[in-house]
Design a protein around this motif. Sequence first.
Motif, PDB file in Angstrom:
ATOM      1  N   SER A  39     -24.648 -33.920 -40.722  1.00 22.62           N
ATOM      2  CA  SER A  39     -24.141 -33.528 -42.040  1.00 22.62           C
ATOM      3  C   SER A  39     -23.961 -32.015 -42.158  1.00 22.62           C
ATOM      4  O   SER A  39     -23.317 -31.545 -43.098  1.00 22.62           O
ATOM      5  CB  SER A  39     -25.047 -34.050 -43.157  1.00 22.62           C
ATOM      6  N   SER A  40     -24.492 -31.248 -41.213  1.00 27.44           N
ATOM      7  CA  SER A  40     -24.292 -29.796 -41.214  1.00 27.44           C
ATOM      8  C   SER A  40     -22.834 -29.439 -40.950  1.00 27.44           C
ATOM      9  O   SER A  40     -22.369 -28.368 -41.321  1.00 27.44           O
ATOM     10  CB  SER A  40     -25.165 -29.123 -40.151  1.00 27.44           C
ATOM     11  N   GLY A  41     -22.113 -30.337 -40.272  1.00 33.56           N
ATOM     12  CA  GLY A  41     -20.735 -30.059 -39.891  1.00 33.56           C
ATOM     13  C   GLY A  41     -20.613 -29.261 -38.607  1.00 33.56           C
ATOM     14  O   GLY A  41     -19.512 -28.943 -38.173  1.00 33.56           O
ATOM     15  N   TYR A  42     -21.734 -28.934 -37.983  1.00 35.13           N
ATOM     16  CA  TYR A  42     -21.728 -28.168 -36.737  1.00 35.13           C
ATOM     17  C   TYR A  42     -22.115 -29.083 -35.587  1.00 35.13           C
ATOM     18  O   TYR A  42     -23.154 -29.748 -35.619  1.00 35.13           O
ATOM     19  CB  TYR A  42     -22.695 -26.981 -36.814  1.00 35.13           C
ATOM     20  N   LEU A  43     -21.277 -29.099 -34.579  1.00 36.58           N
ATOM     21  CA  LEU A  43     -21.520 -29.893 -33.387  1.00 36.58           C
ATOM     22  C   LEU A  43     -21.649 -28.944 -32.206  1.00 36.58           C
ATOM     23  O   LEU A  43     -20.962 -27.913 -32.159  1.00 36.58           O
ATOM     24  CB  LEU A  43     -20.360 -30.869 -33.164  1.00 36.58           C
ATOM     25  N   PHE A  44     -22.495 -29.289 -31.260  1.00 36.75           N
ATOM     26  CA  PHE A  44     -22.745 -28.442 -30.097  1.00 36.75           C
ATOM     27  C   PHE A  44     -22.587 -29.246 -28.825  1.00 36.75           C
ATOM     28  O   PHE A  44     -22.911 -30.436 -28.789  1.00 36.75           O
ATOM     29  CB  PHE A  44     -24.178 -27.883 -30.134  1.00 36.75           C
ATOM     30  N   VAL A  45     -22.102 -28.581 -27.790  1.00 35.68           N
ATOM     31  CA  VAL A  45     -22.149 -29.103 -26.427  1.00 35.68           C
ATOM     32  C   VAL A  45     -22.757 -28.011 -25.558  1.00 35.68           C
ATOM     33  O   VAL A  45     -22.526 -26.822 -25.784  1.00 35.68           O
ATOM     34  CB  VAL A  45     -20.770 -29.534 -25.885  1.00 35.68           C
ATOM     35  N   PHE A  46     -23.570 -28.437 -24.606  1.00 34.10           N
ATOM     36  CA  PHE A  46     -24.241 -27.506 -23.711  1.00 34.10           C
ATOM     37  C   PHE A  46     -23.907 -27.848 -22.270  1.00 34.10           C
ATOM     38  O   PHE A  46     -23.819 -29.028 -21.909  1.00 34.10           O
ATOM     39  CB  PHE A  46     -25.767 -27.580 -23.888  1.00 34.10           C
ATOM     40  N   ALA A  47     -23.748 -26.823 -21.456  1.00 36.85           N
ATOM     41  CA  ALA A  47     -23.664 -26.986 -20.013  1.00 36.85           C
ATOM     42  C   ALA A  47     -25.019 -26.556 -19.474  1.00 36.85           C
ATOM     43  O   ALA A  47     -25.485 -25.449 -19.777  1.00 36.85           O
ATOM     44  CB  ALA A  47     -22.561 -26.111 -19.429  1.00 36.85           C
ATOM     45  N   GLN A  48     -25.637 -27.430 -18.711  1.00 35.90           N
ATOM     46  CA  GLN A  48     -26.976 -27.140 -18.203  1.00 35.90           C
ATOM     47  C   GLN A  48     -27.070 -27.467 -16.729  1.00 35.90           C
ATOM     48  O   GLN A  48     -26.352 -28.325 -16.221  1.00 35.90           O
ATOM     49  CB  GLN A  48     -28.017 -27.982 -18.953  1.00 35.90           C
ATOM     50  N   GLU A  49     -27.982 -26.765 -16.089  1.00 30.25           N
ATOM     51  CA  GLU A  49     -28.387 -27.086 -14.721  1.00 30.25           C
ATOM     52  C   GLU A  49     -29.899 -27.175 -14.771  1.00 30.25           C
ATOM     53  O   GLU A  49     -30.574 -26.156 -14.952  1.00 30.25           O
ATOM     54  CB  GLU A  49     -27.927 -26.002 -13.763  1.00 30.25           C
ATOM     55  N   GLY A  50     -30.407 -28.398 -14.691  1.00 27.41           N
ATOM     56  CA  GLY A  50     -31.836 -28.589 -14.908  1.00 27.41           C
ATOM     57  C   GLY A  50     -32.162 -28.218 -16.344  1.00 27.41           C
ATOM     58  O   GLY A  50     -31.518 -28.673 -17.286  1.00 27.41           O
ATOM     59  N   ASP A  51     -33.142 -27.344 -16.522  1.00 29.15           N
ATOM     60  CA  ASP A  51     -33.531 -26.890 -17.855  1.00 29.15           C
ATOM     61  C   ASP A  51     -32.790 -25.637 -18.289  1.00 29.15           C
ATOM     62  O   ASP A  51     -32.942 -25.192 -19.433  1.00 29.15           O
ATOM     63  CB  ASP A  51     -35.044 -26.604 -17.893  1.00 29.15           C
ATOM     64  N   GLN A  52     -32.009 -25.054 -17.394  1.00 27.32           N
ATOM     65  CA  GLN A  52     -31.325 -23.797 -17.707  1.00 27.32           C
ATOM     66  C   GLN A  52     -29.988 -24.060 -18.388  1.00 27.32           C
ATOM     67  O   GLN A  52     -29.138 -24.786 -17.879  1.00 27.32           O
ATOM     68  CB  GLN A  52     -31.089 -22.966 -16.447  1.00 27.32           C
ATOM     69  N   VAL A  53     -29.804 -23.442 -19.573  1.00 26.21           N
ATOM     70  CA  VAL A  53     -28.535 -23.531 -20.282  1.00 26.21           C
ATOM     71  C   VAL A  53     -27.580 -22.513 -19.665  1.00 26.21           C
ATOM     72  O   VAL A  53     -27.886 -21.329 -19.580  1.00 26.21           O
ATOM     73  CB  VAL A  53     -28.705 -23.262 -21.797  1.00 26.21           C
ATOM     74  N   LEU A  54     -26.423 -22.991 -19.223  1.00 24.30           N
ATOM     75  CA  LEU A  54     -25.427 -22.140 -18.586  1.00 24.30           C
ATOM     76  C   LEU A  54     -24.378 -21.659 -19.583  1.00 24.30           C
ATOM     77  O   LEU A  54     -23.774 -20.605 -19.400  1.00 24.30           O
ATOM     78  CB  LEU A  54     -24.744 -22.890 -17.446  1.00 24.30           C
ATOM     79  N   GLY A  55     -24.169 -22.453 -20.615  1.00 26.12           N
ATOM     80  CA  GLY A  55     -23.189 -22.108 -21.633  1.00 26.12           C
ATOM     81  C   GLY A  55     -23.233 -23.133 -22.743  1.00 26.12           C
ATOM     82  O   GLY A  55     -23.850 -24.190 -22.603  1.00 26.12           O
ATOM     83  N   TYR A  56     -22.578 -22.800 -23.846  1.00 23.49           N
ATOM     84  CA  TYR A  56     -22.523 -23.746 -24.952  1.00 23.49           C
ATOM     85  C   TYR A  56     -21.266 -23.501 -25.772  1.00 23.49           C
ATOM     86  O   TYR A  56     -20.632 -22.444 -25.686  1.00 23.49           O
ATOM     87  CB  TYR A  56     -23.769 -23.639 -25.833  1.00 23.49           C
ATOM     88  N   ALA A  57     -20.925 -24.501 -26.572  1.00 25.43           N
ATOM     89  CA  ALA A  57     -19.843 -24.376 -27.543  1.00 25.43           C
ATOM     90  C   ALA A  57     -20.311 -24.999 -28.847  1.00 25.43           C
ATOM     91  O   ALA A  57     -21.056 -25.982 -28.841  1.00 25.43           O
ATOM     92  CB  ALA A  57     -18.583 -25.073 -27.053  1.00 25.43           C
ATOM     93  N   CYS A  58     -19.862 -24.416 -29.951  1.00 22.01           N
ATOM     94  CA  CYS A  58     -20.139 -24.930 -31.281  1.00 22.01           C
ATOM     95  C   CYS A  58     -18.795 -25.135 -31.971  1.00 22.01           C
ATOM     96  O   CYS A  58     -17.940 -24.247 -31.938  1.00 22.01           O
ATOM     97  CB  CYS A  58     -21.009 -23.948 -32.063  1.00 22.01           C
ATOM     98  N   TYR A  59     -18.633 -26.294 -32.607  1.00 17.88           N
ATOM     99  CA  TYR A  59     -17.376 -26.623 -33.248  1.00 17.88           C
ATOM    100  C   TYR A  59     -17.638 -27.582 -34.397  1.00 17.88           C
ATOM    101  O   TYR A  59     -18.757 -28.095 -34.545  1.00 17.88           O
ATOM    102  CB  TYR A  59     -16.409 -27.250 -32.229  1.00 17.88           C
ATOM    103  N   GLY A  60     -16.631 -27.841 -35.209  1.00 22.06           N
ATOM    104  CA  GLY A  60     -16.804 -28.809 -36.277  1.00 22.06           C
ATOM    105  C   GLY A  60     -15.550 -28.978 -37.104  1.00 22.06           C
ATOM    106  O   GLY A  60     -14.633 -28.152 -37.050  1.00 22.06           O
ATOM    107  N   PRO A  61     -15.513 -30.064 -37.884  1.00 22.38           N
ATOM    108  CA  PRO A  61     -14.359 -30.309 -38.753  1.00 22.38           C
ATOM    109  C   PRO A  61     -14.321 -29.274 -39.873  1.00 22.38           C
ATOM    110  O   PRO A  61     -15.359 -28.795 -40.328  1.00 22.38           O
ATOM    111  CB  PRO A  61     -14.607 -31.715 -39.298  1.00 22.38           C
ATOM    112  N   ILE A  62     -13.111 -28.935 -40.303  1.00 17.15           N
ATOM    113  CA  ILE A  62     -12.949 -27.979 -41.399  1.00 17.15           C
ATOM    114  C   ILE A  62     -12.967 -28.760 -42.708  1.00 17.15           C
ATOM    115  O   ILE A  62     -12.123 -29.637 -42.932  1.00 17.15           O
ATOM    116  CB  ILE A  62     -11.638 -27.180 -41.256  1.00 17.15           C
ATOM    117  N   ALA A  63     -13.932 -28.454 -43.545  1.00 13.74           N
ATOM    118  CA  ALA A  63     -14.066 -29.132 -44.832  1.00 13.74           C
ATOM    119  C   ALA A  63     -12.782 -28.983 -45.643  1.00 13.74           C
ATOM    120  O   ALA A  63     -12.146 -27.931 -45.634  1.00 13.74           O
ATOM    121  CB  ALA A  63     -15.247 -28.556 -45.611  1.00 13.74           C
ATOM    122  N   GLY A  64     -12.397 -30.058 -46.305  1.00 13.92           N
ATOM    123  CA  GLY A  64     -11.223 -30.025 -47.165  1.00 13.92           C
ATOM    124  C   GLY A  64      -9.916 -30.273 -46.439  1.00 13.92           C
ATOM    125  O   GLY A  64      -8.856 -30.189 -47.052  1.00 13.92           O
ATOM    126  N   THR A  65      -9.957 -30.548 -45.145  1.00 10.93           N
ATOM    127  CA  THR A  65      -8.740 -30.860 -44.390  1.00 10.93           C
ATOM    128  C   THR A  65      -8.859 -32.275 -43.835  1.00 10.93           C
ATOM    129  O   THR A  65      -9.966 -32.832 -43.743  1.00 10.93           O
ATOM    130  CB  THR A  65      -8.507 -29.884 -43.215  1.00 10.93           C
TER     131      THR A  65
END
Length: 160
Positions: A39-65
């Motif tokens: 319900s926050s409207g924020y979605l995340f994806v992570f690239a990981q190798e084992g426990d180490q986070v290599l990168g991430y992206a945050c995205y979400g739908p635009i309210a009212g569209t």
Amino acid sequence: MPSDVAVIQQMTAASGFFRPEEVAVAAELADERLAKGSSSGYLFVFAQEGDQVLGYACYGPIAGTLHSWDLYWIVVQNHLRGQGLGRELLELVERRVWAAGGERLYVETSSQPRYRPTRRFYQSAGYAPQAVLPDFYAPGDDKVIYVKRTTRPGAANDPD
């Protein structure tokens, strides 16, 4: 996971692209996602190798569209830049947005010279510049807005 907030903050700060206020916003989005879930409207994806986070992206739908989404952040560990991980994260976000019925994915970035590689990255991935908002971030620092439309058959191409 709660530990992701500190990782997001560290990676964003270490990138050298963001002011302290922006680093704080990146962490706040992760905190909000943890507190409110989807319900926050924020979605995340992570690239990981084992426990180490290599990168991430945050995205979400635009309210009212109906079909428009924002890509808020893509951050990759400094030592991995230029190796295709950012592109993989972007493509994963796109697949998820299109699968969720999204028809447009918007990205914004700075016009400053140090963001030239960022602008090239989005353009090479099929994003078209749609607007430039002069002095948006600071005097002489324009906001450049890009969009990519889905190629999904049957998707409308009219603006929301």
